[in-house]
Design a protein around this motif. Structure first.
Motif, PDB file in Angstrom:
ATOM      1  N   VAL A 236       0.732  -1.135  -0.094  1.00 13.35           N
ATOM      2  CA  VAL A 236       0.053   0.227  -0.157  1.00 13.35           C
ATOM      3  C   VAL A 236       0.889   1.180   0.077  1.00 13.35           C
ATOM      4  N   SER A 237       0.717   1.973  -1.132  1.00 14.14           N
ATOM      5  CA  SER A 237       1.520   3.036  -1.230  1.00 14.14           C
ATOM      6  C   SER A 237       3.137   3.058  -1.042  1.00 14.14           C
ATOM      7  N   GLY A 238       3.502   1.715  -1.572  1.00 13.23           N
ATOM      8  CA  GLY A 238       4.823   1.330  -1.518  1.00 13.23           C
ATOM      9  C   GLY A 238       5.317   0.412  -0.344  1.00 13.23           C
ATOM     10  N   LYS A 239       4.575   0.441   0.512  1.00 14.11           N
ATOM     11  CA  LYS A 239       4.777  -0.152   2.008  1.00 14.11           C
ATOM     12  C   LYS A 239       4.406  -1.725   1.875  1.00 14.11           C
ATOM     13  N   ASP A 240       5.237  -2.844   2.293  1.00 17.66           N
ATOM     14  CA  ASP A 240       4.883  -4.090   2.285  1.00 17.66           C
ATOM     15  C   ASP A 240       4.028  -4.284   3.508  1.00 17.66           C
ATOM     16  N   VAL A 241       2.618  -4.634   3.128  1.00 14.04           N
ATOM     17  CA  VAL A 241       1.671  -5.050   4.359  1.00 14.04           C
ATOM     18  C   VAL A 241       1.016  -6.295   3.995  1.00 14.04           C
ATOM     19  N   HIS A 242       1.905  -7.113   3.443  1.00 17.11           N
ATOM     20  CA  HIS A 242       1.317  -8.444   3.038  1.00 17.11           C
ATOM     21  C   HIS A 242       1.238  -9.460   4.040  1.00 17.11           C
ATOM     22  N   ASN A 243       2.027  -9.369   5.241  1.00 17.24           N
ATOM     23  CA  ASN A 243       2.045 -10.619   6.301  1.00 17.24           C
ATOM     24  C   ASN A 243       0.702 -10.798   6.845  1.00 17.24           C
ATOM     25  N   THR A 244      -0.027  -9.686   6.882  1.00 12.72           N
ATOM     26  CA  THR A 244      -1.409  -9.550   7.797  1.00 12.72           C
ATOM     27  C   THR A 244      -2.671  -9.044   6.694  1.00 12.72           C
ATOM     28  N   ASN A 245      -2.276  -8.809   5.548  1.00 12.80           N
ATOM     29  CA  ASN A 245      -3.138  -8.313   4.546  1.00 12.80           C
ATOM     30  C   ASN A 245      -3.340  -9.081   3.240  1.00 12.80           C
ATOM     31  N   PRO A 246      -4.282  -8.952   2.376  1.00 10.59           N
ATOM     32  CA  PRO A 246      -5.288  -8.334   2.642  1.00 10.59           C
ATOM     33  C   PRO A 246      -6.107  -9.415   3.393  1.00 10.59           C
ATOM     34  N   CYS A 247      -7.651  -9.167   3.710  1.00  8.33           N
ATOM     35  CA  CYS A 247      -8.679 -10.244   4.173  1.00  8.33           C
ATOM     36  C   CYS A 247      -8.700 -11.421   3.072  1.00  8.33           C
ATOM     37  N   GLU A 248      -8.954 -12.654   3.762  1.00  5.98           N
ATOM     38  CA  GLU A 248      -9.705 -13.550   2.994  1.00  5.98           C
ATOM     39  C   GLU A 248     -11.070 -13.255   3.187  1.00  5.98           C
ATOM     40  N   GLU A 249     -11.845 -13.632   2.322  1.00  5.39           N
ATOM     41  CA  GLU A 249     -13.429 -12.933   2.212  1.00  5.39           C
ATOM     42  C   GLU A 249     -14.240 -14.166   2.098  1.00  5.39           C
ATOM     43  N   LEU A 250     -15.492 -13.887   2.829  1.00  6.95           N
ATOM     44  CA  LEU A 250     -16.628 -14.452   2.498  1.00  6.95           C
ATOM     45  C   LEU A 250     -17.657 -13.920   1.658  1.00  6.95           C
ATOM     46  N   ASN A 251     -17.899 -14.068   0.640  1.00  3.36           N
ATOM     47  CA  ASN A 251     -18.815 -13.331  -0.160  1.00  3.36           C
ATOM     48  C   ASN A 251     -20.193 -13.765  -0.628  1.00  3.36           C
ATOM     49  N   TYR A 252     -21.171 -13.070  -0.554  1.00  4.88           N
ATOM     50  CA  TYR A 252     -22.431 -13.572  -0.812  1.00  4.88           C
ATOM     51  C   TYR A 252     -22.947 -13.174  -2.346  1.00  4.88           C
ATOM     52  N   HIS A 253     -23.530 -13.982  -3.065  1.00  5.17           N
ATOM     53  CA  HIS A 253     -24.041 -13.845  -4.553  1.00  5.17           C
ATOM     54  C   HIS A 253     -25.619 -13.812  -4.546  1.00  5.17           C
ATOM     55  N   GLY A 254     -26.273 -13.735  -3.562  1.00  7.95           N
ATOM     56  CA  GLY A 254     -27.728 -13.862  -3.800  1.00  7.95           C
ATOM     57  C   GLY A 254     -28.331 -15.344  -3.718  1.00  7.95           C
ATOM     58  N   ARG A 255     -29.701 -15.372  -3.531  1.00  9.21           N
ATOM     59  CA  ARG A 255     -30.457 -16.515  -3.903  1.00  9.21           C
ATOM     60  C   ARG A 255     -30.353 -16.904  -5.385  1.00  9.21           C
ATOM     61  N   ILE A 256     -29.932 -18.115  -5.579  1.00  8.75           N
ATOM     62  CA  ILE A 256     -29.628 -18.768  -6.777  1.00  8.75           C
ATOM     63  C   ILE A 256     -30.907 -18.577  -7.772  1.00  8.75           C
ATOM     64  N   ASN A 257     -31.941 -18.996  -7.207  1.00  6.33           N
ATOM     65  CA  ASN A 257     -33.473 -19.021  -7.868  1.00  6.33           C
ATOM     66  C   ASN A 257     -33.850 -17.502  -8.068  1.00  6.33           C
ATOM     67  N   ASP A 258     -33.067 -16.382  -7.681  1.00  4.60           N
ATOM     68  CA  ASP A 258     -33.728 -14.873  -7.617  1.00  4.60           C
ATOM     69  C   ASP A 258     -32.867 -14.345  -8.740  1.00  4.60           C
ATOM     70  N   THR A 259     -33.189 -14.200  -9.832  1.00  4.10           N
ATOM     71  CA  THR A 259     -32.628 -13.545 -11.164  1.00  4.10           C
ATOM     72  C   THR A 259     -32.506 -12.016 -10.833  1.00  4.10           C
TER      73      THR A 259
END
Length: 421
Positions: A236-259
């Motif tokens: 981030v802005s040239g600084k190594d922050v990788h050891n504790t970043n970024p998050c691993e994410e849980l993502n939501y994609h909606g209900r599959i039968n709801d277009t």
């Protein structure tokens, strides 16, 4: 009466074996430590990099093996609790290109498995453990970068197949475009792909801009969730922050039968936008402006990103590979495979995420960080041999009787987990 009594006495030694047996204990390659209320034992070992797991309608266990093998068929004998034995096993499909994805149609008669570039189908008979009529159903997936292609046939819409493709590298700038066919999940109708092969980019996009969301699952509400592996070597802005970043994410994609779902077909931000796990290591002034779960670019605020934000934020480089919901919708179990990109190592565990069965969403929120998940099965010491010589969980599957099974690809084992519900 004497003759009858004698016959009964003669049969008595046979009764225990008829009612059940004690399985031979299989010592794990690396002992695991369990949270109170949980236990586990190795059901089968000596496999070849087991990854995806699925049970068929008959109760047989199928696993994809990524180390030049294919798909294995395992018959089990369940004597109660974790006392589960292998009755028989065999190679079901011999194909060294198959490496992870595995799914079954709702009627259990069609088996799907994936290589890096292609999804195939077979007619499947679980009673005999046989396949026939191999077809190529999806083609043209990227052959560079992340190799896994996760597959899912949702219970609430069993006429479709979801197919995931990851990025072609750590920072895949082209994945920002939906047309790239990378870092996304697409939807295919089973009738269409059964009629003839379809190019991956012809499928409807469920979500894109998701670097490498290997784990995809459906909750009892029909909601589709995925767990995403964030980028390595983050600065981030040239600084190594990788050891504790970024998050691993849980993502939501909606209900599959709801277009018309608000999440349908949307971007989740990669490769531009990332979620912060540890704001304290960011360069000034970002270290005081950001909190856990906030979205950041390389030197820009979250306002610069238009994306679907994650529901939960897990520790960096824990590498979630699978998640499965319990039948009550009160918990999701997540395998954290661990990553080479962190020192000391983190991940290498099975965790439980508390879930609200009424809302179909996690109890915690994105700012909860590490507190969003309860660790229930861990290596005693991640520094002793991780990542290549320790317990490393990959796939999950619930048996028809409601028991949770887990694969460990580095130790070539499949475990059953007691206490998971």
């Amino acid at each position: 009466m004497v003759a009858i009594h004698s016959a009964v006495v003669a049969l008595l030694p046979l009764i225990p074996s008829a009612l059940g047996q004690t399985c031979t204990n299989i010592a794990p390659v690396n002992a695991a430590t369990f949270a109170p209320g949980y236990e586990g034992r190795v059901v089968v070992n000596g496999l070849k990099g087991p990854r995806g797991l699925i049970f068929d309608i008959q109760g047989n266990l199928l696993t994809s093996e990524q180390s030049a093998y294919g798909v294995r068929y395992i018959q089990l004998t369940d004597n109660g609790g974790t006392n589960i034995c292998v009755k028989s096993q065999k190679q079901l499909i011999a194909d060294s290109s198959l490496n992870h994805g595995i799914a079954l149609s709702a009627n259990g008669k069609k088996l799907f498995a994936s290589s890096k570039s292609t999804v195939y189908s077979w007619d499947y008979d679980g009673s005999t453990g046989t396949v026939s009529n191999k077809k190529t159903v999806i083609t043209g997936m990227s052959t560079s970068g992340h190799a896994t292609r996760t597959l899912l046939v949702p219970k609430s819409q069993p006429n479709i197949l979801l197919v995931q493709v990851g990025s072609n590298g750590n920072l895949d700038t082209g994945a920002a475009q939906p047309s790239s066919g990378r870092s996304q999940i697409r939807i295919f109708k089973l009738a269409d792909i059964d009629a003839g092969p379809k190019a991956y980019t012809t499928g409807e996009i469920l979500g894109y801009g998701i670097r490498n969301n290997v784990g995809i699952a459906e909750d009892p509400h029909g909601g589709i969730f995925s767990v995403n592996n964030g980028m390595d070597d983050m600065t981030v802005s040239g600084k190594d922050v990788h050891n504790t970043n970024p998050c691993e994410e849980l993502n939501y994609h909606g209900r599959i039968n709801d277009t018309s779902s608000a999440e349908r077909g949307k971007s989740y931000g990669y490769p531009t936008c990332h979620s912060i796990f540890d704001p304290s290591v960011l360069p000034s002034p970002f270290n005081t402006q950001f909190k856990v779960g906030d979205t950041i670019t390389n030197g820009a605020s979250s306002a610069a990103c238009t994306r679907v934000a994650p529901k939960l934020c897990f520790p960096a480089h824990t590498a979630p590979l699978d998640l499965k919901f319990n039948a009550a919708g009160s918990a999701a179990y997540v395998t954290f495979h661990g990553s080479w990109n962190r020192n000391p190592p983190d991940g290498y565990r099975l965790s439980r995420v508390a879930w609200n069965p009424q809302t179909g969403q996690p109890v915690a929120n994105v700012t909860s960080g590490a507190g969003a998940a309860e660790n229930i099965m861990v290596n005693a010491n991640n520094n002793a041999g991780c990542p290549n010589r320790c317990f490393r969980p990959a796939g999950l599957a619930w048996s028809p009787s409601g028991k949770l099974f887990l694969s460990s690809d580095t130790t070539n084992e499949i475990w059953v987990i007691g206490g998971a519900n």
